[in-house]
Scaffold this active site. Structure first.
Site, PDB file in Angstrom:
ATOM      1  N   HIS A   1      43.312 -77.595 -69.739  1.00  0.00           N
ATOM      2  CA  HIS A   1      42.482 -76.470 -69.299  1.00  0.00           C
ATOM      3  C   HIS A   1      41.119 -76.510 -69.969  1.00  0.00           C
ATOM      4  O   HIS A   1      40.131 -76.062 -69.407  1.00  0.00           O
ATOM      5  CB  HIS A   1      43.176 -75.142 -69.610  1.00  0.00           C
ATOM      6  CG  HIS A   1      44.359 -74.877 -68.743  1.00  0.00           C
ATOM      7  ND1 HIS A   1      45.088 -73.703 -68.806  1.00  0.00           N
ATOM      8  CD2 HIS A   1      44.971 -75.621 -67.781  1.00  0.00           C
ATOM      9  CE1 HIS A   1      46.075 -73.740 -67.932  1.00  0.00           C
ATOM     10  NE2 HIS A   1      46.028 -74.894 -67.307  1.00  0.00           N
TER      11      HIS A   1
ATOM     12  N   ASP B   1      47.689 -77.571 -70.861  1.00  0.00           N
ATOM     13  CA  ASP B   1      46.844 -76.416 -71.193  1.00  0.00           C
ATOM     14  C   ASP B   1      45.728 -76.944 -72.096  1.00  0.00           C
ATOM     15  O   ASP B   1      45.389 -78.117 -72.023  1.00  0.00           O
ATOM     16  CB  ASP B   1      47.677 -75.312 -71.856  1.00  0.00           C
ATOM     17  CG  ASP B   1      47.126 -73.911 -71.581  1.00  0.00           C
ATOM     18  OD1 ASP B   1      45.920 -73.711 -71.812  1.00  0.00           O
ATOM     19  OD2 ASP B   1      47.879 -73.025 -71.154  1.00  0.00           O
TER      20      ASP B   1
END
Length: 487
Positions: free
Chosen positions: A342, A308
């Site tokens: 991300h 992430d």
């Protein structure tokens, strides 16, 4: 306001044809402000003044120091044999170190199985290169419940794997490893498919969805935190390392891997140093470093390879963030390397308490799997005031989108807490390869204010992307595929 369709024909042709932009003239809509609305000299002066503050943060944030006492966990019964439960031995060593006035709790030569570790004031948990703390995957090892934040919401939940509450002068240091032992059969399946493009679930294994939805309602209904019991039976994965309401925090040199959830999440802390840490975890919500409602933070010389966001600066979600009203502020990020994630450096999305005075310098980002370089994410449910983000000397090798300011994250424009984003200065950024340069869109009622780019060069790109609803946008010596980008 300047309408994109009113730009000179040669400029429109460049955007549509030279770059093969996937965004049409009408899709780009309005592009707010002109570089001429504020001179480049004034912009440069303001940025220089701001970086003076960054130097003050660098000077003022100092790592804690500890007495020259050593408490070897083996002297308290610990065994580095990968099998013995060392929870009691670690707790005894930490308590003895604390009561003696502080020092180093030494973990060396072996793989030590352990449950939750709770640090106390003046304790440096030091893990040598030849040592690993491997955390038990039985959730019962993280009971009783403690006061914690989960996705920016206050709960009584599973203890973080390494936790401290209200302590002063604490550290986790050394060249060793802390291993959460999470994987596709342990911890991670609790994620399920909730807000994820990947279904991490396993048939018959409960997930976090029901408890997460209920917690959202508890928060909006102002249920007292003492009554928000979300440990056993709730399936909310614990944060790996969470100092909470602590002062003088140092995390240095260690490798953090296989995290159940976020890797490092200081909350309501002040004077935090994170230096030369390797963040390596590819599981769901494996954010690397998430300072939340913290003040005076330095993150430097770190490496990120995460599932992430690499770094995500936060300040609480929705009603909890607004109730506490504690922004993250005075944060310096320097000499870090980001691979998968991300986003490289991100602000949000749990951002309701606001963020201000963030400085990013001398960082490198690159991976086909890195989705965004610099990103701000919020919406009108989260809200928040985000101001004073300064970026310089950043190199991006490969990324999907270089610069993102997203007012439409998750819930979109579905609330009554309009966010404000202002004063973002990005200079000396070099991007070698991107699918698109921008995904930047404010609201008509709240345009993104004072986004300035100086000496930024985007070399191999497929599309410019979106620039919409801005006020006082400036681009000085900015090129895309070698052609000057002007507004």
């Amino acid at each position: 306001m300047t309408d994109f369709c009113l730009l000179q024909p040669s400029r429109r042709a460049f955007i549509r044809n030279t770059l093969n932009s996937v965004v049409s003239c009408c899709a780009l809509g309005t592009l707010a402000g002109c570089a001429s609305s504020r001179t480049s000299t004034t912009i440069a002066t303001k940025a220089t003044d701001a970086w003076t503050q960054a130097e003050q943060i660098r000077t003022q944030v100092r790592a804690p120091e500890f007495p020259d006492r050593i408490f070897d966990v083996r002297d308290f019964g610990a065994k580095g044999d990968s099998a013995h439960d060392n929870s009691k031995a670690f707790a005894a060593a930490i308590t003895a170190c604390h009561k003696a006035g502080g020092g180093k709790v030494l973990v060396t030569q072996g793989k030590y199985l352990c449950g939750a570790i709770h640090l106390l004031s003046n304790v440096n948990l030091h893990i040598t290169k030849d040592a690993t703390i491997a955390f038990i995957t039985d959730p019962n090892a993280y009971l009783p419940a403690v006061f914690t934040r989960w996705e920016g919401m206050e709960i009584m939940g599973y203890s973080p794997l390494i936790y401290a509450y209200g302590q002063t002068n604490i550290a986790v240091t050394g060249a060793g490893t802390v291993d959460g032992q999470a994987n596709r059969t342990t911890w991670w399946p609790w994620k399920g498919s909730n807000f994820s493009s990947v279904d991490w679930g396993i048939a018959g294994v409960p997930t976090q969805t029901e408890a997460r939805n209920k917690l959202m309602q508890d928060m909006e209904n102002n249920v007292p935190v003492a009554e928000r019991i979300y440990a056993e039976g709730s399936y909310l994965r614990p944060v790996f390392i969470q100092p909470y309401n602590c002062t003088n925090v140092l995390i240095e040199g260690i490798t953090i891997t296989n995290a159940p959830f976020w890797l490092l999440n200081p909350v309501l802390c002040e004077n935090v140093t994170i230096d030369a840490v390797t963040f390596a975890s590819i599981g769901p919500n494996s954010d690397g470093c998430d300072p939340e409602s913290c003040k005076n933070v330095v993150i430097k010389n770190c490496f990120f390879d995460t599932g992430d966001d690499c770094i995500a600066i936060k300040s609480g979600r929705n009603a909890d963030g607004r109730r506490l009203k504690t922004p993250s502020e005075n944060i310096l990020i320097s000499n870090c390397k980001m691979r998968n994630g991300h986003g490289g450096v991100v602000i949000g999305s749990e951002i309701s308490g606001g963020v201000r005075n963030v400085f990013v310098e001398n960082c490198e980002m690159s991976s086909p799997e890195l989705e965004r370089g610099i990103r701000v994410k919020t919406n009108s449910v989260r809200g928040g005031l985000i101001e004073n983000l300064f970026v310089r000397n950043v190199t991006i090798g490969e990324v999907q989108t270089a610069i993102v300011i997203d007012f439409d994250y998750e819930e979109g424009d579905a609330g009554k807490f309009t966010p404000t984003v202002r004063n973002i200065d990005i200079r000396n950024l070099i991007c070698q390869k991107a699918k698109q340069v921008f995904q930047v869109r404010g609201y008509a009622r709240s345009p993104i204010q004072n986004l300035h780019l100086t000496n930024c060069h985007f070399k191999e790109v497929d599309a410019i992307g979106v620039l919409e609803k801005l006020d006082n946008f400036a681009a000085t010596n900015v090129t895309i595929k070698g052609v000057e980008f002007t507004i």
